[in-house]
Design an enzyme around this catalytic site. Structure first.
Site, PDB file in Angstrom:
ATOM      1  N   ASP A  51      11.408 -37.210  12.405  1.00 25.19           N
ATOM      2  CA  ASP A  51      11.906 -36.543  13.616  1.00 25.19           C
ATOM      3  C   ASP A  51      12.451 -35.160  13.264  1.00 25.19           C
ATOM      4  O   ASP A  51      12.887 -34.409  14.132  1.00 25.19           O
ATOM      5  CB  ASP A  51      12.933 -37.402  14.363  1.00 25.19           C
ATOM      6  CG  ASP A  51      14.144 -37.745  13.523  1.00 25.19           C
ATOM      7  OD1 ASP A  51      14.175 -37.399  12.329  1.00 25.19           O
ATOM      8  OD2 ASP A  51      15.074 -38.375  14.061  1.00 25.19           O
ATOM      9  N   SER A  52      12.380 -34.789  11.960  1.00 27.39           N
ATOM     10  CA  SER A  52      12.642 -33.401  11.555  1.00 27.39           C
ATOM     11  C   SER A  52      11.618 -32.472  12.209  1.00 27.39           C
ATOM     12  O   SER A  52      11.782 -31.249  12.179  1.00 27.39           O
ATOM     13  CB  SER A  52      12.589 -33.275  10.026  1.00 27.39           C
ATOM     14  OG  SER A  52      11.418 -33.889   9.514  1.00 27.39           O
ATOM     15  N   ASP A  90       9.181 -41.942  12.480  1.00 26.20           N
ATOM     16  CA  ASP A  90      10.582 -42.087  12.898  1.00 26.20           C
ATOM     17  C   ASP A  90      10.671 -42.478  14.360  1.00 26.20           C
ATOM     18  O   ASP A  90      10.018 -41.854  15.216  1.00 26.20           O
ATOM     19  CB  ASP A  90      11.308 -40.738  12.743  1.00 26.20           C
ATOM     20  CG  ASP A  90      12.030 -40.615  11.418  1.00 26.20           C
ATOM     21  OD1 ASP A  90      12.328 -41.650  10.788  1.00 26.20           O
ATOM     22  OD2 ASP A  90      12.295 -39.466  11.005  1.00 26.20           O
ATOM     23  N   LYS A 120      10.476 -46.050  11.043  1.00 23.28           N
ATOM     24  CA  LYS A 120      11.761 -45.884  10.345  1.00 23.28           C
ATOM     25  C   LYS A 120      12.830 -45.652  11.408  1.00 23.28           C
ATOM     26  O   LYS A 120      12.574 -44.968  12.400  1.00 23.28           O
ATOM     27  CB  LYS A 120      11.700 -44.688   9.375  1.00 23.28           C
ATOM     28  CG  LYS A 120      13.046 -44.308   8.759  1.00 23.28           C
ATOM     29  CD  LYS A 120      12.897 -43.379   7.567  1.00 23.28           C
ATOM     30  CE  LYS A 120      12.849 -41.905   7.901  1.00 23.28           C
ATOM     31  NZ  LYS A 120      14.029 -41.373   8.609  1.00 23.28           N
ATOM     32  N   GLU A 122      17.372 -45.089  11.863  1.00 25.92           N
ATOM     33  CA  GLU A 122      18.604 -44.732  11.147  1.00 25.92           C
ATOM     34  C   GLU A 122      19.722 -45.714  11.454  1.00 25.92           C
ATOM     35  O   GLU A 122      19.931 -46.073  12.608  1.00 25.92           O
ATOM     36  CB  GLU A 122      19.051 -43.316  11.545  1.00 25.92           C
ATOM     37  CG  GLU A 122      18.061 -42.243  11.163  1.00 25.92           C
ATOM     38  CD  GLU A 122      18.549 -40.841  11.526  1.00 25.92           C
ATOM     39  OE1 GLU A 122      19.690 -40.668  12.006  1.00 25.92           O
ATOM     40  OE2 GLU A 122      17.754 -39.893  11.315  1.00 25.92           O
ATOM     41  N   GLU A 189      19.808 -40.764   2.087  1.00 26.78           N
ATOM     42  CA  GLU A 189      19.874 -39.302   2.240  1.00 26.78           C
ATOM     43  C   GLU A 189      21.254 -38.766   1.877  1.00 26.78           C
ATOM     44  O   GLU A 189      22.277 -39.227   2.413  1.00 26.78           O
ATOM     45  CB  GLU A 189      19.514 -38.910   3.688  1.00 26.78           C
ATOM     46  CG  GLU A 189      19.559 -37.394   3.898  1.00 26.78           C
ATOM     47  CD  GLU A 189      18.830 -36.913   5.152  1.00 26.78           C
ATOM     48  OE1 GLU A 189      18.194 -37.732   5.841  1.00 26.78           O
ATOM     49  OE2 GLU A 189      18.916 -35.700   5.419  1.00 26.78           O
TER      50      GLU A 189
HETATM   51  O1  KIV Z   1      13.004 -36.746   9.667  1.00 25.84           O
HETATM   52  C1  KIV Z   1      12.851 -36.611   8.446  1.00 25.84           C
HETATM   53  O2  KIV Z   1      12.171 -35.705   7.959  1.00 25.84           O
HETATM   54  C2  KIV Z   1      13.526 -37.573   7.569  1.00 25.84           C
HETATM   55  C3  KIV Z   1      13.538 -37.270   6.104  1.00 25.84           C
HETATM   56  C4  KIV Z   1      14.489 -36.183   5.810  1.00 25.84           C
HETATM   57  C5  KIV Z   1      13.793 -38.481   5.295  1.00 25.84           C
HETATM   58  O3  KIV Z   1      14.048 -38.539   8.027  1.00 25.84           O
END
Ligand code: KIV
Length: 271
Positions: A51-52, A90, A120, A122, A189
């Protein structure tokens, strides 16, 4: 006649075996077809559609604004570029925190509409019910502990997490709970290397570190950071392997110059 070239795909079992034999796991983010194709062909083990994307693709300050539809768009583009890597997506902010049914519905949309292999999310204890529900539906889940960017307004900063004993103890408990719930791996992280080492040694599932030292079972970086596209973000944990910002700037400046000087296109570059 078609030639059947066997591609040995990475699965969650492959990752478990890699941990068992001490082979480090490589992971990178990708958000589009073309880069995913390069990374997959280069031999990366895992591609994370993070989600980055909210930051590096859309220019938002945090990961919070990205939507489930936008994640699905990025993930399905990545999947079309890959034949070998394990692809993890994510769950974006707001698509799973409500309750476990919502979490499962978001997951089902990702799995049906993208062709990715795993999701994934959080958090630890707080999201355990959702993790269990998703896994019982047959979808592999990766956890994410330590600095969890979707909670940035709760933390207030992006500094190192779990330096204090209380938070470190909670992280260790959460890691075990995620493993017991059936997660196949956990991203750690921005936590002290010594804590990541302890957690990694304690778990039978692999840990993937970002700013968590060399004793994690694998490492992940955001592609824009490691390729030097993003020049403003320079945390201590980052190693840049290219200066793509400078390379692309130079190439585009040369292109502009060639157009202005009427050098491009030449006789061989026209019909
Ligand atoms: O969203 C992302 O890129 C991440 C990584 C930094 C692990 O969760």
């Amino acid at each position: 006649m078609s030639v059947n070239r066997e591609v040995k795909k990475i699965t969650t079992n492959t990752l478990l075996k890699m941990k068992q034999v001490g082979e480090k796991i490589s992971m990178i983010t990708a958000y589009d077809f073309s880069f995913a194709k390069i990374f997959d062909a280069a031999g990366i083990d895992i591609i994370l559609v993070g989600d980055s994307a909210s930051n590096v693709m859309a220019g938002h300050e945090t990961t919070l604004p990205i939507t489930l539809d936008q994640m699905i768009y990025h993930a399905s583009s990545v999947v079309r570029g890959c034949s070998r890597s394990l692809i993890i997506v994510d769950l974006p902010f707001g698509s799973y925190q409500g309750n476990s049914k919502e979490a499962l519905n978001s997951t089902i949309r990702i799995m049906k509409e993208t062709g990715a292999h795993a999701i994934k999310l959080e958090g630890g204890e707080e999201i355990l019910e959702s993790v269990k529900r998703i896994i019982s539906a047959g979808v592999p889940v990766m956890g994410h502990l330590g600095l969890t960017p979707q909670s940035i307004y709760k933390f207030g900063t992006y500094t190192v997490r779990a330096r204090e004993e209380e938070e470190a103890e909670k992280l260790k408990r959460d890691a075990l709970l995620l493993q017991e719930a059936g997660c196949f791996g956990i991203v750690l992280e921005k936590i002290p290397a010594s804590l990541a080492k302890e957690v990694s040694a304690h778990l039978s599932i692999p840990t993937i570190g970002i700013g968590a030292g060399n004793d994690c079972d694998g490492q992940v970086l955001v592609m824009h950071d490691m390729l030097g596209i993003n020049t403003e973000f320079k945390p201590r944990f980052l190693r840049t392997y290219l200066n793509l910002h400078e390379e692309v700037t130079g190439a585009v400046q040369k292109y502009i110059e060639d157009i202005k000087s009427k050098d491009f296109p030449n006789e061989n570059e026209q019909y």
